[in-house]
Design a protein around this motif. Structure first.
Motif, short mmCIF file in Angstrom:
data_model
loop_
_atom_site.label_atom_id
_atom_site.label_comp_id
_atom_site.label_asym_id
_atom_site.label_seq_id
_atom_site.Cartn_x
_atom_site.Cartn_y
_atom_site.Cartn_z
N ASN A 60 0.84 -1.19 0.00
CA ASN A 60 0.00 0.00 0.00
C ASN A 60 0.88 1.25 0.00
O ASN A 60 1.74 1.40 0.87
N ILE A 62 0.43 4.25 0.92
CA ILE A 62 0.46 5.06 2.14
C ILE A 62 0.45 4.16 3.37
O ILE A 62 -0.03 4.54 4.44
N ILE A 66 -0.72 4.89 7.38
CA ILE A 66 -1.81 4.20 8.06
C ILE A 66 -1.31 3.60 9.37
O ILE A 66 -1.98 3.68 10.41
N PHE A 90 -13.73 2.31 11.38
CA PHE A 90 -14.13 1.67 10.13
C PHE A 90 -15.37 0.80 10.27
O PHE A 90 -15.71 0.05 9.36
N LEU A 120 -4.79 11.59 8.24
CA LEU A 120 -3.82 10.92 7.37
C LEU A 120 -3.06 11.95 6.53
O LEU A 120 -1.88 11.80 6.25
N TYR A 121 -3.77 13.01 6.15
CA TYR A 121 -3.10 14.07 5.40
C TYR A 121 -2.29 14.96 6.34
O TYR A 121 -1.13 15.29 6.09
N MET A 141 1.62 8.54 -2.85
CA MET A 141 0.63 7.76 -3.61
C MET A 141 1.06 7.54 -5.05
O MET A 141 0.65 6.57 -5.68
N ILE A 154 -1.05 19.17 -9.69
CA ILE A 154 -2.16 18.45 -9.04
C ILE A 154 -2.48 19.10 -7.69
O ILE A 154 -3.64 19.35 -7.36
N LEU A 179 -16.09 17.27 0.71
CA LEU A 179 -16.50 15.87 0.59
C LEU A 179 -17.95 15.68 1.00
O LEU A 179 -18.38 14.60 1.35
N MET A 188 -15.62 4.09 3.67
CA MET A 188 -14.69 3.99 4.79
C MET A 188 -15.23 3.01 5.82
O MET A 188 -15.10 3.23 7.02
N PHE B 112 -7.05 14.31 -9.43
CA PHE B 112 -6.95 14.01 -8.02
C PHE B 112 -8.10 14.62 -7.22
O PHE B 112 -8.45 15.77 -7.39
N GLU B 113 -8.69 13.82 -6.38
CA GLU B 113 -9.69 14.30 -5.44
C GLU B 113 -9.22 13.96 -4.05
O GLU B 113 -8.57 12.95 -3.85
N MET B 114 -9.61 14.77 -3.09
CA MET B 114 -9.20 14.51 -1.71
C MET B 114 -9.75 13.18 -1.21
O MET B 114 -9.19 12.57 -0.31
N SER B 115 -10.84 12.75 -1.82
CA SER B 115 -11.45 11.51 -1.33
C SER B 115 -10.71 10.27 -1.80
O SER B 115 -11.00 9.17 -1.34
N ASP B 116 -9.74 10.45 -2.71
CA ASP B 116 -9.01 9.27 -3.20
C ASP B 116 -8.34 8.51 -2.08
O ASP B 116 -8.12 7.31 -2.16
N ILE B 117 -8.01 9.23 -1.03
CA ILE B 117 -7.24 8.59 0.03
C ILE B 117 -8.08 7.52 0.75
O ILE B 117 -7.52 6.61 1.35
N PHE B 118 -9.41 7.64 0.61
CA PHE B 118 -10.26 6.65 1.28
C PHE B 118 -9.95 5.24 0.79
O PHE B 118 -9.96 4.29 1.55
N PHE B 120 -7.16 3.96 -0.38
CA PHE B 120 -5.93 3.39 0.17
C PHE B 120 -6.05 3.13 1.66
O PHE B 120 -5.55 2.13 2.18
N ALA B 121 -6.75 4.05 2.33
CA ALA B 121 -6.88 3.89 3.78
C ALA B 121 -7.67 2.63 4.10
O ALA B 121 -7.28 1.84 4.97
N ARG B 122 -8.75 2.46 3.38
CA ARG B 122 -9.56 1.28 3.70
C ARG B 122 -8.81 0.01 3.37
O ARG B 122 -8.80 -0.95 4.15
#
Lengths: 194, 458
Positions: A60, A62, A66, A90, A120-121, A141, A154, A179, A188, B112-118, B120-122
């Motif tokens: 992964n 990241i 995590i 989760f 995480l950010y 990433m 980006i 979001l 999630m 890229f969207e900020m939600s992309d991280i979801f 990888f996190a999950r």
């Protein structure tokens, strides 16, 4: 004669964790078995090496981030309570859960899930995702697959879209607003098999 | 006073003497002689059936007892804790997240969207909760209880009868079976060393190969009985022939004994010191095995050359190799190392599947040393396994060693009912190489940057 963790009594702070996290007894037991499994040297707590032993996590991009989310600032080890408290984020959100006013917000609420992702950010936990922090995450990433310019552009675009008060950083509120429409619960959440 | 004790002493001696003789005769008649001639009385199968009945009773009793006491019976998770989505690609999953979050036209907004991280996190947290690989390196968990506390997670004091049964089982296993098996093991190994050294004195020729074959088979059969291994061989018409390479999945060092008691192979391995080394050195006197010095093992070319020289000589026995390189817990087959598939010989795949109800044969080398492991094996009820000989395979046109290895691996996994995994068994000890992480990064960047290029073009 013989012993096993077939009852919740063997799980440290079992009852309390159940209340706090909302995991059922069966799920908590399973997680405890997993915790003990990852804790290869039987120390009673996990270190980052124990997490790194999971190959899928190393794949992964990241993964390190995590793992970092499990450790409280300044701590080198994760005990079972901390382990479960992070995993509680989760849990799928319950639909019709009524809350007494004084109860703390459950770990798997939409807000808390968002906060987890935000952290995480925002590694230095100053409440804002700075441009540098965003660049760092993007670099992780994407690895070596994009050039520096592409990365910058980006990041520029992302901040432009989300940053409402124009301070060149994304606060938690701005993050949440951007979001608004995303189905956080679905994306999630991790379901247990019965 | 002395007069009183004398006849007693005599009686004791006589009794001991008689029981010893009876013991030994029984041993000889029922175990060693059949081993020599390769016949079986069927005693072991009867034993197996009886044991199964007892285990069923024990498990039912456990479940009933747990219900009565309202304990939560822990059902061991044999496969998965969490529900994982069927493997949709990275691109699909991320697009789905974005789709739910924006009204924008999707094609122009694949950036890229900020939600992309979801995503990888999950994925990351899912791996922490449950992953496919690490559980292959620990013993498989059983659904029913086989009266061995080492494989039980629910054992509380449930009932007197169950405890008595367990105690009886303990007595039988450690008091009767273990000494018997240890005796047999010593006999088997001793005979092997002695007889092969003897045969080594003969000049090379047909008589020597014939005798060495017989001796090897006999000694391995004695060892099989030393473990009370009940083996079923399937499709024996596909047994490996001279000049070929036999590959099998690896669960424990016992695999060697199981295969070698049904056919003659040339072993491959590193020369050890101690007892192992003595056995190796005497075996090679009777027929050519491929033993390497420690220093030679690192040199891949040397290893490959010796192996290919061996297979080219059609008078020499087929080589036995375990390409996984390490012991896996017999629920899956892991990546095969390509070395043996590069030599260009015919490959005879063999699938070995152990029945875990009687005793777990998996050797967790990080937990137990060899001696400890053997003692555990010899104090289990029995080792029951099935061996399937698959039809021979050769490398096809345009196929490289890795693809060939994967093809063989898939065939073995399918036949033995094991899960076919791409992961490397070496992950037991080493970490994942960075290439896997790069793969993920490549996929993600293609999504983002690929679109940016289109954008700049338009």
């Amino acid at each position: 004669m013989g012993s096993s963790s077939s009852s919740l009594n063997n799980v440290p702070d079992g009852q309390q964790l159940m209340q706090e996290t909302g995991f059922s007894a069966a799920h908590l037991l399973r997680l405890y078995e997993r915790f003990k499994f990852l804790d290869k040297d039987n120390r009673g707590h996990l270190r980052s090496e124990d997490f790194e032993a999971v190959p899928e996590l190393s794949e992964n991009p990241i993964g390190d981030r995590i793992v970092g989310a499990f450790f409280l600032p300044g701590q080198e080890t994760v005990d079972f309570s901390s382990f479960v408290r992070v995993l509680a984020h989760f849990r799928p959100t319950e639909k019709n859960r009524t809350r007494a006013g004084a109860q703390p917000e459950p770990a798997n609420s939409r807000n808390r899930k968002l906060k987890f992702a935000f952290r995480l950010y925002d590694r230095d936990r100053d409440g804002k995702i700075s441009r540098t922090e965003l660049l760092q995450v993007l670099r992780e990433m994407l690895g070596m697959q994009v050039t520096e310019e592409q990365l910058q552009s980006i990041a520029d675009r992302a901040i432009q879209e989300a940053d409402l008060d124009k301070d060149d950083a994304i606060s938690f509120d701005e993050f949440r607003k951007s979001l608004e429409k995303v189905n956080i619960d679905h994306k999630m959440s991790i379901r247990f098999l019965e | 006073m002395e007069l009183f004790f004398n006849p007693f002493d005599n009686l004791l001696c006589i009794l001991l003497g008689i029981s010893f003789t009876v013991w030994f005769t029984l041993l000889l008649v029922f175990i060693i002689v059949p081993a020599i001639f390769g016949v079986s009385f069927g005693i072991r199968r009867l034993y197996m059936k009886t044991l199964l009945k007892i285990f069923e009773w024990a498990t039912l009793r456990l479940e009933r007892g747990a219900k009565e006491k309202n304990h939560h019976l822990y059902k061991p998770y044999s496969n998965a804790i969490i529900a994982r989505e069927p493997t949709t690609s990275l691109e699909e999953e991320i697009k789905e997240i974005r789709r739910s979050g924006s009204n924008k036209d999707l094609d122009s907004a694949s950036e890229f969207e900020m939600s992309d991280i979801f995503y990888f996190a999950r994925r990351g947290v899912e791996s922490i909760m449950d992953d496919e690989v690490t559980k292959r390196f620990s013993a498989e968990e059983l659904e029913s209880w086989n009266l061995l506390t080492r494989s039980n997670y629910n054992f509380h004091y449930i009932s007197l009868r169950l405890t008595v049964l367990w105690g009886l089982g303990l007595l039988i296993r450690y008091g009767i079976l273990l000494p018997l098996r240890v005796t047999l093991a010593f006999t088997g190994v001793g005979l092997l060393v002695f007889l092969t050294s003897l045969i080594g004195l003969l000049p090379n020729g047909r008589m020597k190969s014939f005798l060495s074959e017989k001796v090897h088979l006999m000694c391995y059969r004695i060892c099989v009985r030393a473990l009370t291994a009940i083996i079923t061989y399937h499709d024996s018409e596909n047994k490996p022939k001279n000049g070929g390479i036999c590959v099998a999945n690896h669960t424990s060092p016992i695999d060697v004994i199981i295969l070698a008691s049904d056919g003659c192979y040339a072993m491959v391995g590193q020369i050890h010191g101690g007892l192992m080394g003595v056995i190796q050195r005497s075996m090679v006197k009777a027929c050519p095995h491929v033993w390497f010095e420690r220093s030679e093992v690192k040199d891949r070319h040397l290893v490959a050359k010796r192996l290919s020289d061996h297979v080219q000589d059609k008078t020499k026995l087929p080589i036995l190799i375990f390409p996984e390189g390490t012991c896996i817990n017999n629920t899956s087959v892991m990546m095969f190392k390509k070395g043996s598939f590069d030599i260009g010989a015919t490959v005879y795949p063999v699938a070995i599947k152990y029945d875990p109800r009687f005793g777990d044969a998996f050797w967790n080398s990080s937990k137990f040393g060899m001696v400890n492991y053997l003692l555990r094996m010899m104090s289990s009820w029995a080792i029951v396994c099935s061996v399937w000989y698959l039809p021979p395979m050769s490398r096809e046109e345009g196929e490289d060693a890795v693809q060939f290895a994967n093809r063989v691996k898939a065939a073995i996994a399918r036949k033995g009912g094991l899960v076919d995994l791409l992961w490397d068994g070496g992950l037991k000890r080493e970490k994942v190489k960075d290439t896997f992480k790069e793969e993920q990064q490549k996929l993600y960047s293609k999504m983002l940057v690929g679109t940016q290029e289109d954008r700049s073009r338009s």
